[in-house]
Design an enzyme around this catalytic site. Structure first.
Site, PDB file in Angstrom:
ATOM      1  CG  HIS A  78      66.802  49.249  46.626  1.00  8.87           C
ATOM      2  ND1 HIS A  78      67.550  50.403  46.293  1.00  8.87           N
ATOM      3  CD2 HIS A  78      67.449  48.561  47.167  1.00  8.87           C
ATOM      4  CE1 HIS A  78      68.500  50.313  46.871  1.00  8.87           C
ATOM      5  NE2 HIS A  78      68.631  48.988  47.429  1.00  8.87           N
ATOM      6  CB  SER A 124      65.809  48.146  55.252  1.00  9.60           C
ATOM      7  OG  SER A 124      66.881  47.975  54.439  1.00  9.60           O
ATOM      8  CG  ASP A 155      76.777  48.129  55.054  1.00  2.32           C
ATOM      9  OD1 ASP A 155      76.344  47.516  56.254  1.00  2.32           O
ATOM     10  OD2 ASP A 155      76.156  48.458  54.215  1.00  2.32           O
TER      11      ASP A 155
END
Length: 402
Positions: A211, A215, A240
Site C-alpha cells: 500500500h 500495485s 477477486d
C-alpha cells in the site's frame, strides 16, 4: 491516522483504535485500472493461508505428536472424528493449492517486473514468506509419520551435516538425538503449528508495503493521475471473488475426487526405520529444488546450489537493470522467460525421477539454465535488448487497447 470526523461510540473507538479509518482507506484505496486476472493470485494465496490455519488448528486438537501414536492418530482423524476426513483432506490438498497460487503469484511478479524499484522490500518480504512456507510444509509432511514422512525427514535434515565444522551439531539439534525419532516429531509439530502465524504476520507486513507505492501493473508504468486508477472496491473485489470461485471449484474437485493425487502412496504405510523406500521424494512443490540438490555430485555443493536458488531471488532487483519494467515490451525477455518457466517445470519432473542416468544430466542442464537466467541472461538483456516503446500512461494504454 485517526479520522476526527467520527463521533459518539465510533469516535471513541476510532480515537483509541483507528479501525474505521483503516476500513475507509481500504474501501477508497485506488489501484491501477489495467490489472488483469494474474493479480488475483495474491488474494487467493491469502485465502489459502487462512484455510490452512483454521483446518490446522482443528487437526491439532486430535493429533498426537508421538512416534508410537502419530500414524494411528491421523487414521483416527480420518475414520472416527466427525468430518475428520474432510478437514484432513482440505488441509493436505490446501497445501498444494497454496503453493500453486504462490508459484503463479511469483511468476507474475517475475514477468511484469514487480521486484523493481520502488518495490524491492515488497519483493523481499514475498520471498521470505515463500521460504517460511517451504519450512512449514516440510515439517507438516513429517507429521503423518508414514514411510515417506520419516525418510524424507531423515534425508533433508541430514543435508545440514554437509556444513563444515558445525553441520553435525545442527543435525543432532534438529533431531533432538542421534536419529529421527520422537523428539524430532515433537519439534516439528511445535514449529509447524507456530510458523503459519509468523507467515500471517509477514503477510500483513507484505500488504502494508504494497500500500506504500501501490500495485505494479501490466504496463510497468507508474500511475500519474487519477485517470490511471480506479477504486479497489468494487472493481477489484468483484474480480477477486470471481477468482475465488474458480479456485474453490478446482480445490473442491481435488478434495472430493482426487484427494491423494498430489501425495505419495508410501505415506499410507507406518514409518519403519528398518525399511528404506526404493525412491525417496518430497512433496511435488519441492521437486524443482530437489532436482538441483541431486544434480551436484558433491553433498555440500548440492546444498549450496539448492539454497542458493532461493536466495538469489533477493538479488533480482539489482540483476535486472533493464530500463523497461514490464515483460510485455521486451521481446527477447519474453523468449528467455518462457524457457525459464519450461525449465522450472522440467526440473520438477526430473526431481521426481531416480537420480541416475539421463535424469541427472538433464537436472544439471536445468540447474545451469536456472542460474544462468538470473546471473547472465537478465544482466545481458539489459544491455543488448531493444524494448518496444512504453505507453505514456496507464490510461493511454487502456484507451489504445479498447
Amino acid at each position: 491516522m485517526s479520522d476526527a470526523s467520527y463521533t459518539g461510540v465510533k469516535g471513541w473507538i476510532e480515537h483509541r483504535l483507528p479501525i474505521f479509518s483503516f476500513l475507509k482507506h481500504s474501501a477508497e484505496y485506488r489501484a491501477p485500472k489495467n490489472l488483469n486476472y494474474a493479480w488475483n493470485f495474491g488474494s487467493i494465496a491469502g485465502i489459502a493461508l487462512m484455510i490452512q490455519i483454521v483446518t490446522g488448528i482443528v487437526l491439532a486438537m486430535h493429533y498426537t505428536p508421538h512416534a508410537d501414536m502419530a500414524f494411528d492418530s491421523v487414521e483416527n482423524i480420518m475414520r472416527n472424528v466427525n468430518y475428520g476426513w474432510l478437514i484432513r483432506y482440505t488441509h493436505a490438498v490446501g497445501a498444494s493449492m497454496f503453493f500453486i497460487a504462490v508459484y503463479l503469484h511469483i511468476a507474475r511478479g517475475l514477468f511484469y517486473g514487480s521486484y523493481r524499484a520502488p518495490r524491492e522490500l515488497l519483493w523481499w518480504f514475498g520471498i521470505i514468506i515463500f521460504i517460511a512456507m517451504m519450512a512449514t510444509a516440510f515439517m507438516g509432511y513429517v507429521l503423518p509419520w508414514g514411510q515417506m514422512s520419516y525418510w524424507g525427514a531423515t534425508v533433508i535434515t541430514n543435508l545440514f551435516s554437509a556444513i563444515p565444522v558445525i553441520g553435525e551439531d545442527i543435525v543432532i539439534f534438529l533431531w533432538g538425538g542421534y536419529s529421527v525419532d520422537n523428539p524430532t516429531l515433537n519439534r516439528f509439530f511445535a514449529l509447524h503449528y507456530l510458523l503459519p502465524f509468523i507467515i500471517l504476520a509477514l503477510v500483513v507486513i507484505h500488504v502494508v508495503a504494497l500500500h506504500v507505492h501501490g500495485s505494479n501493473n501490466p504496463t510497468g508504468v507508474e500511475p500519474k493521475s487519477e485517470k490511471d486508477t480506479v477504486p479497489f472496491h468494487p472493481y477489484y473485489t468483484v474480480k477477486d471473488f470471481f477468482g475465488f470461485g474458480v479456485f474453490f471449484i478446482i480445490f473442491a474437485w481435488f478434495i472430493f475426487f482426487e484427494p491423494n493425487y498430489l501425495g505419495h502412496p508410501d505415506n499410507y504405510l507406518p514409518a519403519d526405520p528398518l525399511v528404506t523406500p526404493a525412491h525417496i521424494v518430497p512433496e511435488w512443490y519441492f521437486l524443482p529444488f530437489y532436482a538441483m540438490l541431486r544434480a551436484i555430485p558433491d553433498k555440500l555443493g548440492g546444498v549450496l546450489v539448492m539454497f542458493g536458488s532461493l536466495f538469489i531471488l533477493f538479488a533480482l532487483p539489482w540483476l535486472d537493470r533493464s530500463k523497461v519494467k514490464s515483460g510485455i515490451y521486451r521481446p527477447l525477455f519474453k523468449l528467455f522467460f518462457a524457457l525459464f518457466i519450461v525449465n522450472f517445470v522440467a526440473l520438477g519432473y526430473l526431481g521426481g525421477k531416480p537420480a541416475e542416468g539421463i535424469y541427472v544430466h538433464l537436472s544439471r542442464a536445468g540447474t545451469f539454465y536456472y542460474y544462468a537466467y538470473f546471473l547472465f541472461i537478465l544482466p545481458l538483456l539489459a544491455k543488448i535488448e531493444k524494448p518496444r516503446p512504453e505507453p505514456e500512461s496507464i490510461d493511454a494504454a487502456v484507451n489504445k487497447r479498447h
